[in-house]
Design a protein around this motif. Structure first.
Motif, PDB file in Angstrom:
ATOM      1  N   LYS A 160       0.799  -1.283  -0.136  1.00  0.00           N
ATOM      2  CA  LYS A 160      -0.158   0.002   0.181  1.00  0.00           C
ATOM      3  C   LYS A 160       1.041   1.295   0.030  1.00  0.00           C
ATOM      4  N   LYS A 161       0.510   2.323  -0.801  1.00  0.00           N
ATOM      5  CA  LYS A 161       1.301   3.424  -0.792  1.00  0.00           C
ATOM      6  C   LYS A 161       0.935   4.434   0.495  1.00  0.00           C
ATOM      7  N   PRO A 162       1.918   4.648   1.230  1.00  0.00           N
ATOM      8  CA  PRO A 162       1.620   5.548   2.364  1.00  0.00           C
ATOM      9  C   PRO A 162       1.258   6.901   1.992  1.00  0.00           C
ATOM     10  N   SER A 163       0.435   7.377   2.894  1.00  0.00           N
ATOM     11  CA  SER A 163       0.018   9.001   2.539  1.00  0.00           C
ATOM     12  C   SER A 163       1.228   9.693   2.657  1.00  0.00           C
ATOM     13  N   ALA A 164       1.261  10.577   1.893  1.00  0.00           N
ATOM     14  CA  ALA A 164       2.440  11.708   2.033  1.00  0.00           C
ATOM     15  C   ALA A 164       2.214  13.030   2.369  1.00  0.00           C
ATOM     16  N   TYR A 165       2.563  13.675   3.442  1.00  0.00           N
ATOM     17  CA  TYR A 165       2.207  15.041   3.874  1.00  0.00           C
ATOM     18  C   TYR A 165       3.376  16.092   4.175  1.00  0.00           C
ATOM     19  N   ILE A 166       3.023  17.213   3.714  1.00  0.00           N
ATOM     20  CA  ILE A 166       3.812  18.323   4.026  1.00  0.00           C
ATOM     21  C   ILE A 166       3.409  19.354   4.855  1.00  0.00           C
ATOM     22  N   ALA A 167       4.114  19.742   6.117  1.00  0.00           N
ATOM     23  CA  ALA A 167       3.542  20.905   7.038  1.00  0.00           C
ATOM     24  C   ALA A 167       4.239  22.062   6.462  1.00  0.00           C
ATOM     25  N   ASP A 168       3.335  23.137   6.316  1.00  0.00           N
ATOM     26  CA  ASP A 168       3.794  24.585   5.971  1.00  0.00           C
ATOM     27  C   ASP A 168       3.597  25.540   7.042  1.00  0.00           C
ATOM     28  N   GLU A 199      -1.025  18.053  -3.037  1.00  0.00           N
ATOM     29  CA  GLU A 199      -1.481  19.416  -2.883  1.00  0.00           C
ATOM     30  C   GLU A 199      -0.416  20.538  -3.077  1.00  0.00           C
ATOM     31  N   THR A 200       0.682  20.097  -2.129  1.00  0.00           N
ATOM     32  CA  THR A 200       1.628  21.075  -2.007  1.00  0.00           C
ATOM     33  C   THR A 200       2.484  21.442  -3.583  1.00  0.00           C
ATOM     34  N   VAL A 201       2.656  20.184  -4.163  1.00  0.00           N
ATOM     35  CA  VAL A 201       3.358  20.100  -5.579  1.00  0.00           C
ATOM     36  C   VAL A 201       2.498  21.107  -6.598  1.00  0.00           C
ATOM     37  N   ARG A 202       1.209  20.906  -6.362  1.00  0.00           N
ATOM     38  CA  ARG A 202       0.444  21.572  -7.085  1.00  0.00           C
ATOM     39  C   ARG A 202       0.232  23.374  -6.800  1.00  0.00           C
ATOM     40  N   GLY A 215       5.618   9.923  -7.097  1.00  0.00           N
ATOM     41  CA  GLY A 215       4.403   9.551  -7.973  1.00  0.00           C
ATOM     42  C   GLY A 215       3.190  10.533  -7.778  1.00  0.00           C
ATOM     43  N   GLN A 216       3.691  12.040  -7.071  1.00  0.00           N
ATOM     44  CA  GLN A 216       2.465  12.646  -6.664  1.00  0.00           C
ATOM     45  C   GLN A 216       2.362  13.929  -7.449  1.00  0.00           C
ATOM     46  N   VAL A 217       2.908  13.851  -8.772  1.00  0.00           N
ATOM     47  CA  VAL A 217       2.732  15.053  -9.656  1.00  0.00           C
ATOM     48  C   VAL A 217       1.690  14.674 -10.442  1.00  0.00           C
ATOM     49  N   ASP A 218       0.688  15.753 -10.895  1.00  0.00           N
ATOM     50  CA  ASP A 218      -0.496  15.635 -11.821  1.00  0.00           C
ATOM     51  C   ASP A 218       0.013  15.884 -13.181  1.00  0.00           C
ATOM     52  N   ASN A 219      -0.633  15.189 -13.986  1.00  0.00           N
ATOM     53  CA  ASN A 219      -0.198  15.390 -15.482  1.00  0.00           C
ATOM     54  C   ASN A 219      -0.538  16.616 -16.050  1.00  0.00           C
ATOM     55  N   TRP A 220      -1.477  17.457 -15.371  1.00  0.00           N
ATOM     56  CA  TRP A 220      -1.721  18.952 -16.053  1.00  0.00           C
ATOM     57  C   TRP A 220      -0.352  19.886 -15.599  1.00  0.00           C
ATOM     58  N   VAL A 221       0.373  19.574 -14.715  1.00  0.00           N
ATOM     59  CA  VAL A 221       1.440  20.424 -14.276  1.00  0.00           C
ATOM     60  C   VAL A 221       2.507  20.336 -15.354  1.00  0.00           C
ATOM     61  N   TYR A 222       2.731  19.287 -15.991  1.00  0.00           N
ATOM     62  CA  TYR A 222       3.615  19.155 -17.214  1.00  0.00           C
ATOM     63  C   TYR A 222       2.997  19.689 -18.603  1.00  0.00           C
ATOM     64  N   GLU A 223       1.699  19.336 -18.399  1.00  0.00           N
ATOM     65  CA  GLU A 223       1.059  20.012 -19.794  1.00  0.00           C
ATOM     66  C   GLU A 223       1.136  21.455 -19.880  1.00  0.00           C
ATOM     67  N   GLU A 224       0.648  21.973 -18.513  1.00  0.00           N
ATOM     68  CA  GLU A 224       0.747  23.519 -18.585  1.00  0.00           C
ATOM     69  C   GLU A 224       2.066  24.148 -18.635  1.00  0.00           C
ATOM     70  N   ALA A 225       3.206  23.461 -18.311  1.00  0.00           N
ATOM     71  CA  ALA A 225       4.316  24.120 -18.302  1.00  0.00           C
ATOM     72  C   ALA A 225       4.804  23.753 -19.925  1.00  0.00           C
ATOM     73  N   ASN A 226       4.536  22.681 -20.503  1.00  0.00           N
ATOM     74  CA  ASN A 226       4.764  22.660 -22.112  1.00  0.00           C
ATOM     75  C   ASN A 226       4.105  23.673 -22.980  1.00  0.00           C
ATOM     76  N   THR A 227       2.976  24.152 -22.416  1.00  0.00           N
ATOM     77  CA  THR A 227       2.113  25.423 -23.052  1.00  0.00           C
ATOM     78  C   THR A 227       2.828  26.499 -22.863  1.00  0.00           C
ATOM     79  N   THR A 228       3.232  26.825 -21.408  1.00  0.00           N
ATOM     80  CA  THR A 228       3.875  28.183 -21.128  1.00  0.00           C
ATOM     81  C   THR A 228       5.195  28.360 -22.044  1.00  0.00           C
ATOM     82  N   PHE A 229       6.161  27.279 -22.054  1.00  0.00           N
ATOM     83  CA  PHE A 229       7.464  27.544 -22.196  1.00  0.00           C
ATOM     84  C   PHE A 229       7.690  26.868 -23.694  1.00  0.00           C
ATOM     85  N   ILE A 230       6.889  25.870 -24.474  1.00  0.00           N
ATOM     86  CA  ILE A 230       7.288  25.521 -25.613  1.00  0.00           C
ATOM     87  C   ILE A 230       6.286  25.920 -26.619  1.00  0.00           C
TER      88      ILE A 230
END
Length: 1377
Positions: free
Chosen positions: A1237-1245, A1258-1261, A1303-1318
């Motif tokens: 089972k994948k553990p939950s991953a948390y970041i305290a801010d 959530e934090t990566v987003r 494995g906690q990065v959403d696909n749209w992050v790469y997609e949007e980055a590609n739209t912005t810079f490429i």
């Protein structure tokens, strides 16, 4: 001349490690030891010997048992001391008495405080006390051991004839008893003696007041009739004898005690002489006829010496001041001091060696080193050989007082170290180097005074306890002190400076990497300034762009091709003669020249010379691209090119100083001891004798401290770029406008329609992952609509108000006042109860009858009216601070005469700008007095933010002056970090966690556990795997350390000096939940800085594992017992939970593999993590250092239900640096768990007053939205040109790192980055033209993300990237020119 070690010894035969070459250096290691054949051979191997403690010496070497003579009573004395210098004098005194006197025979045994950690030694100590007559203790300041001593002596106190304790912790001082004289009332009585102990801030003044009493009291007490007065007089005389320390004084001391207090001897008249008093402070030279109390007299004597060389007689010889401990001189244990004095004189330097008997050296420093008439310093640099802080020694320090004296002196201040708790052999064989308590007392504390270069110059003999010089180290110490002194005397025109820049990861687009710094613009501004100041900077180009061109020679040059400008070609023979340790590198890198920084025949030094200034590129580790080397559990030695670079700087270019430019290079992270290096540790060999000045980011005190201790750097802080609020853009901005219109129109018929627009726009912005959005077209009640809008509103407020550093800092360009507004707003948002300052948001909330904490909670839940009120408070606070700043600036935005303007503002209530601003809002009635206090504080902070001393401090260091020390950390939490340009230090490692940190930690832990219960079907996590970072714990005074303690349910207990060396369990009832098991991964830097705290944690966890509690209430015990059964070990060993790298190694190398794309699959990354991070610290055998315990590590990780990290300051977030994903075990835990089972991953801010616990995704987003995809951020970066492209590429590479480890990065992050810079043609051209190499890496990273399955996108996008890649390749190789 100094005594040498009297016995040779052999090193343990260890099997050659596959990568570490340190073990094969025997022949090189002990070149300073005398080869005199003796019968005894000492064999020490810390990891294997006996008790696993740091020192294997025992009391038996300090035991004297007389031949029993009929009819003579025996007097038995037991003593405990911090250091061993009394051992030889006491031994000699007792032998004299037994030989010459007939009234009694003396038995004596002595213990060093540190030896009492060992169970067997402690039992022997208790046994010795049972038949002792006299107990003596001195300088007992380590709390856990003080408690042990107190418990043992207390049992025997009434029976003992005399108990004498000289300056120590109050609980040990209370044991004193001499006839009717006692100190059991210590701190409560009215007598002047006891008043000393009452002052809470007793600082070093305490020891000095004690000395004054010692001088005056005996004369007064002599005439008082009562016995009590006579006993008090004898106590004071005892102290005089003890501080006099010579064998004669100690003989008379023992005679006095025996005749006065041993019952069988009271009838005999035992005569004794009064103590021979030495000067309390003065100047001492081994060849002088006496001690001097006057510096002029000493210098007259010095000038008439007949034994000195011509060199020493010259008026222009350098003068070095030495600070010595009086006790070493009077006890005759001074051979190590003599060696330093002789070495300096042999090198042509004059010396003024001063000493003091108390713990405050600031007075003697001013009296003997500064000319009373001209106020100029007699000395060019100072070495303290005491190892202690200048004021206060091991007790309570007074750093401001020390700094004041050193500022008057204004010369470099070096604090060298004699070994205290280890013998020479033990230190040489230890991978840790210095004992942790010595690091805390004698490295960390002197750093707070501005001390630098912690070089171990003296060892300790295991038998006699005497100190002896380590000649190679003494030679290096003296050479370095003279080199610093020369900076004061050499003309600017003649000074040669080597500026070193970094290129990391190795790629031609990365030359000049440093955190938050525009390196080439900064170097250019430094060189212009030095040129104006009279330095020889010949041929400096017209602009910083040209400077880049000349050094990189050709921006498109490949890093490993000679197109980088070659400054020097070093032949192999020359390299070998200049680099005495070059043969040791061959084990890892083969014969020179090797293939790194070489053309096959010569070693190449890259860079460019301008007059007397050389700008060079530091080679990199060299193993970044080699997956096999990255897997090794210990780090490799430097390669030949790396060594050649430093040999060139010191011996060919002949630099007077080296300036490392920016955070950070590889030198200080090379293998060797953690602290207190020997001459075979690589950082020590590489830096050689060059004074090292290092520009370091002010917010990174932990790595700066590693640079200070391991590369002997004078670290000068630079500011991180001013922070701004992230703001809103594109769809997010549209959402903000929709929400505003909803609020004004929600009660009309349009409410529903606007809410559905809000929902669809939120989906387009990918907010559906963060906020539970209803299906479009679903009917919602008014209450439900408000809740949806409230949650979306709360999310975009979080994005909008996130702080981010914009652009890059340039040395010598402080922010304008307006750029400082966001920083001030954030400084104003924190309560500072210790300074009586209320936070602005809480003052405003109180005005409308709300509590700010309550408001934060409501807003986090999405309660619309709370979100709206919080927004108003935030906006009003910004407005009030802006109004205040505008009033103190001129039309150019520069701050003018803040002090004058502030006093006029603060003088009258009417025209206070913040009051004017508030008068037009609902907060007009805010508390005027609280506001006035707050804005007075903000005014002080504003002055510090815009002050500029970064160039000034560099010039001071280059002129051989003292650079004022200051803390590193987060300027928002701790404005004392400002102004920058200070010599950065960390903090007293024993002072954390503080009570305030513990309070904050409890809040975060409870929020984390609540969050995990919600995500985990109402169950608590049984184990949390977490990371401890050095810098975070310095900035927050130990918050994350405190979180670990609170998870397992223990509280830290601080001693009388505010130091934390003990913990106590909190009952499960009080805790209100089970004790959570932990797996603690300490960064290599945390291990170096806070080894005491690792010891504390390990003790705490093992204590909890042994508590008699049911499994469901104590998961630590539950898992430890299961693991003990499986592994067949005891529960304590199974409860090993504190891990890090092997000593002298840093990071898991996952970051290097990701940055250089040198990895095959995730399994390989996980193997790197396990092989490099599975070294455990064991509090039961702390001397063994870090020992590999991979099986226990894997078993502990396999029980983790959650992984956890902290973010504590706005300028460093998850994708800004590679350290965070480098330490993330999320995917690894999933592979180790039996259920997969994948553990939950948390970041305290905790970057704002409203602490949050978010999931990792959530934090990566949030990070992607506020940095990588945010026009405000990337435009800020691109405005700096060449460096900006690299910053963008770095964020994308780090995002791929998170995909790989969690494995906690959403696909749209790469997609949007590609739209912005490429996809944006305009943007694409800018990136390609500014820095084609980094742009190529950016494209490569997109292709890699797609190829590794982290980004699913259209074929069309992938084709475009491939085509672009070959275009950039052509451009770089000049095909289309």
């Amino acid at each position: 001349m100094a005594s040498l070690v009297s016995s040779p010894f052999t090193l343990p035969k260890s099997k050659p490690d596959q990568i570490s070459s340190i073990t094969q250096k025997h022949y090189f290691l002990h070149s300073f030891l005398q080869k005199k054949p003796t019968k005894t051979r000492f064999r020490f191997k810390c990891a294997a010997v006996g008790n696993g403690l740091f020192t294997q010496t025992t009391q038996e070497v300090r035991r004297i048992v007389p031949n029993k003579i009929q009819g003579r009573p025996t007097v038995k004395i037991v003593y405990v001391v911090l250091e061993a210098q009394y051992q030889s004098a006491l031994t000699e005194a007792v032998q004299t008495l037994n030989k010459d006197e007939t009234f009694a025979q003396f038995e004596v045994v002595g213990y060093l405080v540190e030896e009492l950690r060992d169970k067997i030694n402690y039992e022997s100590f208790c046994k010795d006390l049972e038949d002792a007559n006299i107990f003596i203790g001195s300088l007992i300041f380590v709390e856990e051991l003080a408690v042990k001593i107190k418990n043992a002596v207390e049992k025997e106190r009434d029976r003992l004839d005399a108990v004498l304790v000289f300056p120590s912790m109050p609980e040990v001082m209370r044991l004193n008893k001499l006839g009717s004289f006692s100190m059991s009332q210590l701190g409560q009585s009215k007598s002047p003696f006891f008043q000393l102990f009452k002052k809470k801030k007793q600082s070093a003044g305490f020891a000095d007041s004690m000395l004054k009493l010692v001088r005056t009291l005996p004369k007064v007490l002599k005439y008082l009739p009562s016995d009590k007065a006579q006993d008090a007089r004898l106590y004071i005389l005892s102290l005089q004898f003890w501080l006099g320390g010579s064998p004669d004084n100690l003989v008379n001391f023992l005679k006095m005690l025996s005749g006065s207090y041993i019952p069988e001897l009271k009838s005999i008249k035992i005569g004794y002489s009064d103590p021979v008093l030495y000067l309390d402070t003065g100047i001492w030279h081994p060849l002088a006829p006496c001690m001097f109390d006057d510096v002029k007299e000493y210098l007259n004597w010095y000038g008439t010496r007949r034994d000195t060389s011509e060199k020493l007689k010259r008026n222009d010889s350098p003068v070095i001041g030495l600070v010595l401990q009086r006790s070493h001189i009077v006890t005759g244990d001074e051979s190590h001091y003599v060696a330093v004095i002789m070495e300096l004189e042999a090198k042509g330097a004059k010396v003024i060696p001063i000493f003091a008997g108390g713990l405050d050296f600031s007075g003697p420093v001013e009296r003997y080193f500064i000319d009373p008439v001209t106020k100029k310093s007699f000395v060019n640099s100072v070495i303290s050989l005491t190892g202690f802080a200048l004021v206060g020694g091991p007790a309570r320090q007074d750093h401001p007082k020390a700094i004041e004296s050193l500022m008057k002196l204004d010369v470099p201040y070096i604090v060298a170290l004699p070994l205290v708790f280890q013998t020479t052999e033990e230190w040489l064989n230890s991978t840790l180097g210095l004992h942790p308590i010595q690091v805390a007392l004698q490295v960390a504390l002197p750093e707070l005074d501005g001390g630098m270069e912690p070089i171990v110059f003296a060892g300790r003999d295991p038998r006699s306890g005497k100190s002896h010089a380590l000649h190679k180290r003494v030679e290096q110490l003296c050479t370095r002190a003279i080199r610093w002194a020369e900076l004061k005397r050499k003309t600017k025109m003649d000074k040669r400076l080597a500026i070193t820049v970094f290129s990391f990861p190795p790629d031609k687009g990365n030359v000049g990497t440093a955190a938050y710094l525009n390196v080439f613009s900064s170097i250019y501004s430094v060189l212009k300034d030095l040129k104006q100041d009279g330095y020889n900077v010949e041929g400096l180009p017209e602009s910083s762009e040209e400077l880049i061109e000349e050094i990189i020679h050709d921006k498109e040059a490949q890093f490993n091709s000679p197109n980088l400008n070659v400054a020097y070609k070093m032949g192999v023979r020359e390299y070998q003669s200049l680099t005495p340790y070059s043969n040791l590198l061959e084990e890892n890198w083969g014969k020179p020249p090797g293939n790194l920084n070489s053309d096959g025949e010569n070693l190449l030094v890259y860079g460019k010379q301008y007059g007397n200034i050389f700008i060079g590129v530091q080679p990199t580790f060299g193993y970044e691209g080699d997956p096999m080397r990255l897997l090794f559990s210990k780090s490799a030695s430097p390669h030949h090119g790396f060594a050649a670079y430093y040999s060139f700087v010191e011996k060919v270019f002949k630099a007077d100083a080296v300036l490392h430019f920016g955070t950070h290079g590889s030198l200080e992270f090379m293998p060797g001891k953690q602290v207190g290096m020997s001459d075979v540790c690589y950082p020590d060999s590489l830096i050689g004798n060059i004074p090292n000045i290092y520009y370091y980011a002010a917010n990174n005190p932990s790595e700066a401290t590693v640079a200070k201790r391991r590369s002997y750097a004078n670290t000068i802080s630079y500011l991180t770029p001013p922070a701004e609020n992230a703001g809103l853009y594109k769809g997010l901005k549209q959402l903000g406008e929709l929400i505003a219109s909803y609020q004004s129109l929600k009660d009309t018929g349009r409410g529903n329609q606007i809410v559905s627009s809000i929902i669809s726009t939120a989906r387009q912005c990918n907010l559906d992952k963060d906020v539970d959005l209803p299906e479009e077209g679903q009917e919602l009640s008014v209450k439900e609509r408000d809740l949806v809008v409230g949650k979306v509103y709360s999310k975009i407020m979080e994005i909008e108000s996130r702080l981010l550093p914009c652009g890059l800092h340039i040395i010598g360009e402080p922010p304008t006042a307006l750029e400082a507004v966001a920083t001030l707003v954030n400084i104003a948002a924190l309560d500072r109860p210790e300074e009586g300052i209320s936070a602005l948001p809480s003052i405003l909330a109180n005005t409308v009858g709300r509590d700010i904490e309550d408001l934060y909670r409501g807003s986090n839940k999405g309660v619309l009216k709370d979100v709206e009120l919080l927004k108003q408070i935030t906006d009003t606070a910004r407005g009030a601070v802006s109004a205040f700043v505008e009033k103190t600036t001129n039309s150019n935005g520069q701050v003018v005469d803040v002090a004058g303007k502030l006093s006029s503002i603060l003088g009258f209530g009417l025209n206070e700008p913040w009051v004017e601003h508030l008068s037009g809002t609902k907060f007009a009635r805010a508390d005027r007095e609280k506001l006035r206090v707050l804005f007075g504080y903000l005014g002080e902070c504003l002055k510090l933010i815009v002050a500029d001393n970064e160039l000034g401090s560099l010039k001071q260091a280059l002129e051989g002056k003292y650079v004022e020390p200051g803390p590193g950390g987060d300027p928002i939490r701790n404005p004392k970090v400002l102004p920058t340009g200070k010599n950065i230090h960390a903090l007293d490692p024993q002072s954390i966690p503080t009570a305030a940190a513990m309070q904050s930690a409890k809040v975060v832990v409870e929020r984390l556990l609540e969050r995990q219960k919600v995500d985990n079907g109402g169950n608590y996590p049984e184990t949390v795997a977490l990371v401890l970072w050095g810098t975070d714990n310095i900035k927050t005074y130990g918050e994350s350390l405190a979180q670990v303690l609170w998870m397992i349910g223990v509280e830290p207990i601080s001693d009388a000096f505010g130091r934390v060396n003990r913990v106590e369990p909190v009952s499960v009832e009080e805790l209100g939940r089970p004790r959570i098991d932990v797996v603690v991964n300490c960064s290599g830097v945390f291990r170096d800085l806070f080894i005491n705290q690792m010891n504390l944690l390990d003790r705490a966890i093992k204590m909890v594992a042994e508590l008699d509690e049911p499994d469901e209430q104590n998961y630590v015990r539950k898992h430890a017992q299961e693991q003990a059964r499986t592994l067949g070990v005891d529960v304590r060993e199974a409860a090993t939970r504190v891990f890090s790298n092997a000593s002298g190694s840093y990071s898991s190398n996952v970051n290097l593999a990701v940055e250089n794309s040198s990895w095959n699959d995730e399994k390989q990354l996980q193997d790197m993590y396990l092989s490099r991070k599975s070294f455990a610290f064991d509090s039961d055998a702390p001397g063994a250092g870090m020992t590999e315990k991979r099986q226990v590590f894997e078993m502990a990780l396999s029980t983790a239900d959650a992984t956890f990290q902290n973010l504590d300051s706005s300028e460093i977030s998850l994708t800004d640096v590679s350290h965070y994903f480098d330490s993330d075990p999320t995917n690894l835990v999933q592979n180790l768990r039996k259920d997969g089972k994948k553990p939950s991953a948390y970041i305290a801010d905790t970057t704002t007053a409203n602490a949050q616990v978010r999931t990792l995704s959530e934090t990566v987003r949030l990070d992607a939205r506020t940095k990588l995809l945010n026009p405000k951020w990337y435009e800020g970066m691109l405005s700096t040109g060449y460096e900006g492209v690299r910053e963008i590429e770095k964020r994308l590479t780090n995002t791929v790192g998170w995909s790989a480890t969690s494995g906690q990065v959403d696909n749209w992050v790469y997609e949007e980055a590609n739209t912005t810079f490429i996809k944006d043609e305009e943007m694409l051209k800018r990136l390609m033209n500014s820095n084609p190499n980094s742009f190529r890496k950016l494209i490569q990273t997109f292709l890699e993300a797609n190829g590794r399955g982290y980004w699913d996108t259209s074929e069309e996008n992938v084709d475009k990237l491939r085509q672009l890649y070959s275009e950039v390749e052509d451009k770089i190789e000049g095909v289309d020119r």
